[in-house]
Write a protein that holds these residues in place. Structure first.
Motif, mmCIF file in Angstrom:
data_model
loop_
_atom_site.group_PDB
_atom_site.id
_atom_site.type_symbol
_atom_site.label_atom_id
_atom_site.label_comp_id
_atom_site.label_asym_id
_atom_site.label_seq_id
_atom_site.Cartn_x
_atom_site.Cartn_y
_atom_site.Cartn_z
ATOM 1 N N PRO A 80 -13.448 4.236 -3.714
ATOM 2 C CA PRO A 80 -13.144 3.061 -2.948
ATOM 3 C C PRO A 80 -12.563 3.438 -1.721
ATOM 4 O O PRO A 80 -11.841 4.600 -1.548
ATOM 5 N N ASP A 81 -13.057 2.687 -0.434
ATOM 6 C CA ASP A 81 -12.413 2.871 0.636
ATOM 7 C C ASP A 81 -11.020 2.558 0.899
ATOM 8 O O ASP A 81 -9.989 2.888 1.391
ATOM 9 N N TYR A 82 -10.707 1.301 0.142
ATOM 10 C CA TYR A 82 -9.321 0.714 0.128
ATOM 11 C C TYR A 82 -9.253 0.389 -1.411
ATOM 12 O O TYR A 82 -10.021 -0.079 -2.119
ATOM 13 N N ILE A 83 -7.700 0.306 -1.600
ATOM 14 C CA ILE A 83 -7.415 0.138 -3.030
ATOM 15 C C ILE A 83 -6.076 -0.934 -2.767
ATOM 16 O O ILE A 83 -5.553 -0.874 -1.844
ATOM 17 N N ILE A 84 -6.176 -2.087 -3.416
ATOM 18 C CA ILE A 84 -4.894 -2.893 -3.578
ATOM 19 C C ILE A 84 -4.145 -2.835 -4.958
ATOM 20 O O ILE A 84 -4.999 -3.116 -5.924
ATOM 21 N N VAL A 85 -3.416 -2.443 -5.112
ATOM 22 C CA VAL A 85 -2.216 -2.258 -6.209
ATOM 23 C C VAL A 85 -1.351 -3.463 -6.271
ATOM 24 O O VAL A 85 -0.403 -3.691 -5.434
ATOM 25 N N GLN A 86 -1.471 -4.633 -7.112
ATOM 26 C CA GLN A 86 -0.839 -5.964 -7.087
ATOM 27 C C GLN A 86 0.540 -5.807 -7.882
ATOM 28 O O GLN A 86 1.377 -6.314 -7.708
ATOM 29 N N ASP A 87 0.524 -4.629 -8.834
ATOM 30 C CA ASP A 87 1.589 -4.345 -9.529
ATOM 31 C C ASP A 87 2.177 -3.269 -9.623
ATOM 32 O O ASP A 87 1.183 -2.515 -10.111
ATOM 33 N N SER A 88 3.254 -2.496 -8.755
ATOM 34 C CA SER A 88 3.215 -1.170 -8.637
ATOM 35 C C SER A 88 4.024 -0.497 -10.159
ATOM 36 O O SER A 88 3.958 0.765 -10.252
ATOM 37 N N SER A 89 4.284 -1.316 -11.039
ATOM 38 C CA SER A 89 4.680 -1.012 -12.388
ATOM 39 C C SER A 89 3.510 0.043 -13.165
ATOM 40 O O SER A 89 3.713 0.464 -13.986
ATOM 41 N N LEU A 90 2.161 -0.268 -12.597
ATOM 42 C CA LEU A 90 1.093 0.139 -13.255
ATOM 43 C C LEU A 90 0.950 1.640 -12.752
ATOM 44 O O LEU A 90 0.641 2.632 -13.249
ATOM 45 N N ILE A 91 1.683 2.003 -11.332
ATOM 46 C CA ILE A 91 1.816 3.473 -10.899
ATOM 47 C C ILE A 91 2.229 4.360 -12.094
ATOM 48 O O ILE A 91 3.522 4.131 -12.341
ATOM 49 N N GLY A 92 1.862 5.304 -12.370
ATOM 50 C CA GLY A 92 2.229 6.346 -13.296
ATOM 51 C C GLY A 92 1.489 6.183 -14.659
ATOM 52 O O GLY A 92 1.026 7.192 -15.356
ATOM 53 N N ASP A 93 1.376 4.793 -15.157
ATOM 54 C CA ASP A 93 0.503 4.558 -16.565
ATOM 55 C C ASP A 93 -0.873 4.745 -16.158
ATOM 56 O O ASP A 93 -1.648 5.146 -17.118
ATOM 57 N N VAL A 94 -1.195 4.342 -15.088
ATOM 58 C CA VAL A 94 -2.828 4.064 -14.671
ATOM 59 C C VAL A 94 -2.914 5.101 -13.423
ATOM 60 O O VAL A 94 -1.976 5.063 -12.581
ATOM 61 N N ASN A 95 -3.827 5.996 -13.093
ATOM 62 C CA ASN A 95 -4.058 6.859 -11.785
ATOM 63 C C ASN A 95 -4.557 5.661 -10.687
ATOM 64 O O ASN A 95 -5.836 5.604 -10.505
ATOM 65 N N VAL A 96 -3.812 4.862 -10.177
ATOM 66 C CA VAL A 96 -4.354 3.716 -9.327
ATOM 67 C C VAL A 96 -5.134 4.393 -7.841
ATOM 68 O O VAL A 96 -5.784 3.784 -7.138
ATOM 69 N N PHE A 97 -4.737 5.808 -7.753
ATOM 70 C CA PHE A 97 -5.384 6.481 -6.675
ATOM 71 C C PHE A 97 -6.566 6.892 -6.900
ATOM 72 O O PHE A 97 -7.401 7.628 -6.042
ATOM 73 N N HIS A 98 -7.159 6.891 -8.215
ATOM 74 C CA HIS A 98 -8.554 7.649 -8.465
ATOM 75 C C HIS A 98 -9.548 7.312 -7.722
ATOM 76 O O HIS A 98 -9.733 6.034 -7.575
ATOM 77 N N GLY A 99 -10.165 8.239 -7.035
ATOM 78 C CA GLY A 99 -11.455 8.138 -6.394
ATOM 79 C C GLY A 99 -11.262 7.862 -5.178
ATOM 80 O O GLY A 99 -12.199 7.934 -4.121
ATOM 81 N N VAL A 100 -10.019 7.545 -4.480
ATOM 82 C CA VAL A 100 -9.969 7.091 -3.154
ATOM 83 C C VAL A 100 -9.989 8.307 -2.203
ATOM 84 O O VAL A 100 -9.493 9.496 -2.516
#
Lengths: 385, 166
Positions: free
Chosen positions: B53-73
């Motif tokens: 993705p060019d852009y990512i929106i993380v709506q719930d920061s508690s996911l950070i750490g459980d899921v690699n929300v930065f994957h592919g950026v």
């Protein structure tokens, strides 16, 4: 006018403009948004129809069969296990030659339980006598409903029709769709004129007992009707194109196929991804094209044979598998090309919703060039140990 | 999913083709879900999920750490995170992370912790891909009356916050 909306809602609006008089459906993921929207449309008196709530898909299609036999234009929608539960009624609707139109929001069949997309549900009703049209995008998903009614109700056809579009991949996708207005829809699709109908003043019966002296002729005529529906599909598709600018006269559609060495054959939303992959492969110097099958039943074998006559190999993508054999489209294409020297290689893929990327299409083309086919593509070997 | 739909609607209102779709099947509130949006000057045919993705929106920061929300950026990409505190997680090089307390904005403007419209305001401000007026059009299509006004206010507050921080 181009508008952006969810696929399910676009289909519900198109169905509304087809003016069905009876709707009977049972909600099931991922079909639910369509029947919810239609229930609301009927409740708001925006469509003059009887909306019959039923306790199962078996009853939904049974109600449609009865209403159709009584002379009404009818509609239902289902998917997966719901369609499986309709199996018996599907054969009856086709055998009684009732022009029921039903949306199939394609989804895998259990077990194991999956709510995600493949084509196993509608393909498993391949032999039932229903027409089957597959949409590449939400524009086709809406347009094919008008065309399906017109073809189904044509007195040269009188067969039911599935309009198939991929669960979630299309049904839950927001994208722009050019919707007809009611006046346009009415000018294309006239009111339903039943060939025969149940009438207490002039009684007839449908679906009676046929002894061995009669049964085979019924099946033969059913088969002939489905075969000759090809011409009606083409003419109704052409008429739609002349009126609204989107031509559906082809039961198949070629994309960059003219000088192709490798032809990919696919159905449904996968075709969009394949087209993008083909553009990249062409840029890299590979001559690849697509033949999209829009009408799987009737199956346009001659049209396909002619479209594929110049290629060196055919790679058929199937989101279904006839266990113990191959994908359904692969078998059909191999049959259509029987006697030619063109190798037909089958690739079963994307079962139960596995994502397909452009690089997967490139890998399949690579496999085809090496003569490696008749495989399930993309297996996770680590799960099979 | 609502945010993805609204971005697609706003992008379309702004004059481009767009596509939004979910990657999950079970639509229930509270479950971690992914939704994707594409927009382009030409018709979008591609149906695969988005892996870079060019852009990512993380709506719930508690996911950070459980899921690699930065994957592919990609480097140069922008990640907008709804969080009230600083992000204590390694951020990939070259990625611009924008933290915004969208929950507080939503509570203030809407009275509910529904962050979609605030995050869209932040997205529009951070990326410049969509005009704020197109976002406003999309919100007025989706919401009506008082709810439309409140949602536009939430989007505007987040927009101003990101513009002010830049």
């Amino acid at each position: 006018m181009m508008e952006i909306m969810e696929g399910s809602h676009a289909v519900a609006r198109a169905v509304t403009m087809c003016r069905p008089q009876v709707i009977a459906a049972y909600p099931i993921t991922p079909q639910t948004h369509i029947v919810e929207a239609l229930a609301e449309i009927v409740a708001n008196c925006e469509l003059d129809a009887d909306y019959i709530t039923v306790e199962s898909e078996f009853s939904a299609l049974s109600a449609c069969l009865g209403a159709s036999a009584a002379g009404s234009r009818v509609y239902s929608a289902t998917t997966s296990q719901g369609l499986a539960l309709m199996f018996e009624v599907c054969f009856n609707v086709a055998g009684m030659r009732q022009p029921v139109v039903m949306s199939i929001v394609n989804r895998a069949l259990g077990a194991p339980l999956s709510i995600w997309n493949d084509h196993q549900d509608s393909i498993s009703l391949r032999d039932s006598g229903w027409m089957q049209f597959y949409a590449e995008d939400n524009q086709e998903a809406t347009d094919l409903h008008y065309i399906a009614y017109k073809v189904a109700e044509d007195h040269r056809v009188l067969l039911p029709s599935f309009v198939c579009f991929d669960g979630f991949i299309l049904s839950h996708t927001y994208e722009p769709v050019d919707m007809l207005n009611q006046e346009q829809a009415d000018s294309y699709l006239p009111p339903f004129k039943p060939y025969h109908r149940l009438d207490a003043d002039d009684p007839i019966s449908f679906g009676l007992f046929a002894s061995p002296d009669y049964y085979q002729e019924f099946r033969y005529e059913n088969d002939q009707a489905l075969r000759s529906a090809q011409d009606v599909v083409a003419s109704c598709g052409r008429e739609f194109g002349e009126m609204f600018g989107r031509d559906y006269s082809g039961l198949v559609e070629a994309y960059r196929l003219d000088d192709a060495d490798t032809a990919i054959v696919a159905m449904g939303s996968l075709c969009g991804t394949v087209k993008d992959a083909i553009d990249e492969l062409r840029d890299a110097g590979k001559k690849v094209g697509l033949l999209k099958i829009r009408s799987f039943r009737p199956f346009p074998a001659e049209e396909i044979k002619s479209a594929l006559s110049g290629v060196s190999r055919v790679a058929v993508l199937d989101k279904n598998i006839s266990l113990g054999s191959k994908g359904a489209a692969c078998l059909e294409i191999r049959d259509a090309l029987y006697g030619s020297q063109i190798p037909v290689l089958g690739y079963v893929l994307a079962l139960g919703g596995r994502d397909v990327r452009k690089k997967d299409i490139a890998a399949i083309v690579d496999n085809a060039e090496k003569g490696r086919g008749d495989i399930v593509y993309g297996l996770r070997e680590e799960l099979l140990k | 999913m609502t945010a993805a739909e609204l971005i697609a609607v706003a992008a379309f209102a702004g004059g481009v083709f767009s596509q939004a779709f979910p990657a999950f099947g079970v639509e229930r509130r509270g479950a971690p879900v992914q939704a994707f949006v594409r927009f382009d000057n030409k018709k979008i045919r591609l149906r695969s999920q988005i892996y870079e993705p060019d852009y990512i929106i993380v709506q719930d920061s508690s996911l950070i750490g459980d899921v690699n929300v930065f994957h592919g950026v990609k480097p140069g990409g922008i990640v907008i995170v709804n969080t009230e505190k600083a992000i204590n997680y390694p951020i990939p090089e070259g990625v611009n992370v924008i933290s915004i307390d969208a929950t507080s904005i939503a509570l203030k403007e809407l009275g509910l912790p529904i962050t979609n419209t605030a995050l869209m305001g932040a997205f529009v401000a951070a990326t410049g891909e969509i005009e704020f007026s197109a976002l406003e059009d999309a919100l007025k299509q989706r919401f009506h009356g008082d709810l439309a006004t409140k949602n536009v206010a939430a989007a505007r507050a987040a927009y101003d916050f990101v513009k002010g921080a830049a």
